[in-house]
Design a protein around this motif. Structure first.
Motif, mmCIF file in Angstrom:
data_model
loop_
_atom_site.group_PDB
_atom_site.id
_atom_site.type_symbol
_atom_site.label_atom_id
_atom_site.label_comp_id
_atom_site.label_asym_id
_atom_site.label_seq_id
_atom_site.Cartn_x
_atom_site.Cartn_y
_atom_site.Cartn_z
ATOM 1 N N ASP A 174 -86.063 -115.431 -2.842
ATOM 2 C CA ASP A 174 -86.041 -116.297 -1.654
ATOM 3 C C ASP A 174 -87.435 -116.832 -1.368
ATOM 4 N N LEU A 219 -90.879 -113.054 2.705
ATOM 5 C CA LEU A 219 -91.381 -114.391 3.026
ATOM 6 C C LEU A 219 -92.878 -114.387 3.305
ATOM 7 N N LEU A 225 -88.320 -120.726 -1.451
ATOM 8 C CA LEU A 225 -88.816 -121.352 -0.227
ATOM 9 C C LEU A 225 -90.208 -121.939 -0.456
ATOM 10 N N PRO A 231 -80.894 -117.247 -4.931
ATOM 11 C CA PRO A 231 -81.443 -116.786 -3.667
ATOM 12 C C PRO A 231 -80.393 -116.043 -2.859
ATOM 13 N N GLY A 247 -80.266 -116.364 0.125
ATOM 14 C CA GLY A 247 -79.860 -117.361 1.112
ATOM 15 C C GLY A 247 -80.632 -117.208 2.399
ATOM 16 N N GLY A 248 -81.252 -116.087 2.618
ATOM 17 C CA GLY A 248 -81.996 -115.883 3.860
ATOM 18 C C GLY A 248 -81.099 -115.952 5.081
ATOM 19 N N ALA A 249 -79.796 -116.187 4.852
ATOM 20 C CA ALA A 249 -78.898 -116.396 5.981
ATOM 21 C C ALA A 249 -78.442 -115.084 6.564
ATOM 22 N N VAL A 250 -78.442 -114.072 5.760
ATOM 23 C CA VAL A 250 -77.838 -112.832 6.195
ATOM 24 C C VAL A 250 -78.759 -112.127 7.169
ATOM 25 N N SER A 251 -79.961 -111.905 6.747
ATOM 26 C CA SER A 251 -80.887 -111.167 7.582
ATOM 27 C C SER A 251 -82.249 -111.274 6.940
ATOM 28 N N LEU A 252 -83.260 -111.472 7.751
ATOM 29 C CA LEU A 252 -84.591 -111.557 7.163
ATOM 30 C C LEU A 252 -85.117 -110.192 6.755
ATOM 31 N N HIS A 253 -84.337 -109.139 7.047
ATOM 32 C CA HIS A 253 -84.682 -107.833 6.489
ATOM 33 C C HIS A 253 -84.440 -107.840 4.996
ATOM 34 N N GLN A 254 -83.584 -108.773 4.552
ATOM 35 C CA GLN A 254 -83.122 -108.706 3.171
ATOM 36 C C GLN A 254 -83.701 -109.802 2.299
#
Lengths: 161, 446
Positions: free
Chosen positions: A108, A55, A112, A94, A96-103
């Motif tokens: 994404d 990001l 975004l 994407p 999804g960015g939902a799992v972890s911002l490490h990923q």
């Protein structure tokens, strides 16, 4: 990610992304390194090593008219195959960015950036089919051989308007 | 080891036994499951399972030169890379009797403030805010609330550039070395950062206003809080180990605080001090040293409804917002000091090698107090290393919060219970990758 130079408003950004430690994932960064300071690089072009900034790439993209993104992209082709496509033709999947911002990954970041209106109007992606993406391995021979062609293709892209 | 992720699968057994399984709690760093088992109305089991593979960083350090330790251990985490590097450097420096210059101390503080800002902004905006704004993640948030996401990205960018100006780069800093720095920013760079830090106040104020409107769950449970304490300062590096239950201890005595032990359901060790568990992180720091916060941060705390002692774990995110205010103000102050003194390139302070040198480094990183301890031989090779990570210290407390919380929620629909538990875990901002090193929720009966 390399330190960001002054943004050239309305200019072109070449962004090589990937990890130097993950086999052929390094190809985008290596291409950016070869372009930096290349005698045939047209004026008004900024070349950046985007590394694995995820990001963090969004503010980097903001303000350019055109972005040329270089990355290893699994496309089901032969290792080393280069494919040019424009962002709007691609079908982003994407994380999804939902799992972890490490990923969070490049997709994404681009999705975004687009949602936020921070994506340059023209985004071209040069994808290189990786042979392997394992830790601590050099480029596979096929991708190593493709690197000069990739740099030539990028220079050709940058000369075109 | 990662378990195949499954969707939440509630299974009603009968009125007093409900089985709910959720694997993979999202928006935390790493892999874990929440397991809740209520049979015949009795809570039989309620815990956070940590299933991620241990990463053995301590073993990797053995036999390596001390100069490599901070670079290796910064790889434990992509978010707290500067915090791990700093704790590592402090452990080495204390083992090797290194006396840091005032300039090094000042620059290290600026780097830690940058990391604290970056991590807190990421957590409160991208991981916590979606729970309150009715979206599943930051990507739909960008559609529903683009200004919020843009603000978060703007603030994060400043934080990253602050770290990079002094530490060479934000993730996996390169310019911090044993005894000092290998790179120094120009006066113009520092002046530009000073100007941007001041300009960031509008975004900071908007952050406080946003988070003051969110309906935080009011669950509370008294527990022990542990954080580094310093006289007259809200600092993050060095100091004594403060506790709400015990007088401060020197950092060398950290093992008497952490008392690490294995837990059957966790690949990360649990810790306990004066009670069964304790909490570290922003709320612990706030409770122990709120009086040293910048006046603007104290005003923000009052506006956000946070006062010490606060035993509401969901308010850890609120305490993070308060720390954002504090850090920005302190960055302005520290940059002023740097400009007043001038930043002068200097060689790293010298080390003194001797047989069996041992040192403990303690840094209050975004998620809580982090300890690194090294034993270094006369040849400069690391003989022994131990790292105690904040998330590991919080795991026992999370289990006990869940055990106290679940019985108060049994009349609620399972989706509500599940969401509330996920939010609880997220409030701790766990970095499971660091502590083992995910999150799934499993209910078995209610």
């Amino acid at each position: 990610m390399a330190h960001q130079p002054e943004t050239v408003a309305g200019g072109t950004l070449v962004l090589g992304v990937g990890s130097l430690l993950m086999g052929d994932d390094a190809v985008g960064v290596l291409a950016a390194q070869r372009l930096q300071g290349h005698p045939d690089l047209p004026p008004g072009v900024t070349v950046l090593d985007g590394g694995t900034a995820g990001l963090g790439l969004i503010p980097v993209l903001d303000g350019y008219r055109r972005a040329v993104v270089v990355d290893a992209v699994p496309m089901g082709l032969a290792p080393g195959a280069i494919r040019r496509f424009v962002w709007h033709e691609a079908r982003p999947i994407p994380h999804g960015g939902a799992v972890s911002l490490h990923q969070t990954d490049l997709t994404d970041a681009l999705v975004l950036a687009e949602t936020l209106g921070m994506l340059p109007p023209e985004v071209v992606i040069f994808g290189v089919q990786p042979g392997h993406l394992e830790w601590d391995r050099p480029l596979s021979p096929a991708v190593e051989r493709a690197l000069p062609q990739l740099v030539d293709a990028l220079l050709g892209e940058l000369r075109s308007e | 080891m990662t378990r195949k992720s499954t969707q939440p699968a509630p299974e009603a057994v009968n009125g007093s036994q409900v089985r709910i399984t959720v694997h993979h709690v999202t928006r935390v760093e790493g892999h874990g499951n929440i397991v809740v088992d209520v049979r015949n109305g009795t809570l039989e089991r309620c815990e956070l399972e940590i299933i991620e593979t241990p990463r053995f960083f301590e073993a990797m350090l053995r036999g390596r030169p001390y100069t490599q330790a901070s670079h290796i251990t910064s790889r434990i985490c992509g978010i707290c890379a500067c915090g791990h590097a700093t704790a590592s450097l402090r452990a080495t420096e204390r083992a090797l009797s290194v006396q840091l210059s005032d300039q090094t101390v000042l620059l290290r503080r600026l780097v830690m403030h940058g990391e604290m800002l970056d991590s807190h902004i990421l957590h409160v905006y991208m991981l916590v805010a979606p729970d309150f704004l009715g979206v599943g993640s930051v990507i739909p948030l960008a559609t529903s609330h683009p200004d919020i996401v843009k603000r978060a990205l703007r603030m994060k960018q400043f934080a990253g550039e602050l770290c990079a100006a002094f530490a060479g780069r934000h993730t996996h800093p390169i310019a911090m070395t044993v005894g000092g720095f290998t790179h120094f920013p120009s006066r113009q760079q520092v002046e530009a950062l000073r100007e941007r830090a001041e300009a960031l106040r509008a975004d900071v104020d908007a952050t406080v206003e946003l988070f003051a409107t969110l309906p935080y769950p009011q669950f509370e449970r008294e527990t022990e809080f542990v954080a580094l304490v310093q006289p007259d300062d809200y600092g993050f590096i060095d100091g004594m180990i403060g506790s709400t239950d015990h007088p401060p201890r020197p950092v060398d005595e950290y093992r008497q605080v952490t008392n690490e032990r294995l837990a059957v359901h966790s690949t990360a060790k649990h810790t306990a001090h004066q009670r069964e568990s304790y909490m570290v992180g922003a709320l612990a720091r706030f409770n122990l040293k709120h009086m040293h916060l910048h006046p603007r941060a104290q005003a923000a705390a009052a506006h956000l409804g946070l006062s010490a002692p606060c035993f509401k774990p969901y308010y850890n995110s609120v305490a993070q917002v308060v720390e954002i205010v504090h850090c920005v103000e302190d960055v302005v102050r520290l940059l002023d000091t740097a400009l007043e003194r001038g930043i002068v390139p200097e060689d790293p302070a010298p080390v003194t090698l001797r047989p069996g040198a041992r040192g403990v480094g303690a840094v209050d990183v975004p998620r809580g107090v982090l300890f690194h301890e090294y034993q270094i031989g006369e040849d400069g090779l690391i003989q022994e290393a131990n790292c105690v990570i904040p998330t590991g210290q919080n795991l026992g407390n999370i289990d006990r919060d869940m055990r106290a919380l679940v019985p108060t929620l049994l009349s609620e629909p399972e989706d509500v219970i599940r969401h509330r538990l996920e939010m609880l875990v997220r409030a701790y901002d766990p970095c499971i990758s660091c502590s083992t090193h995910f999150l799934n929720v499993e209910f078995v009966g209610k």
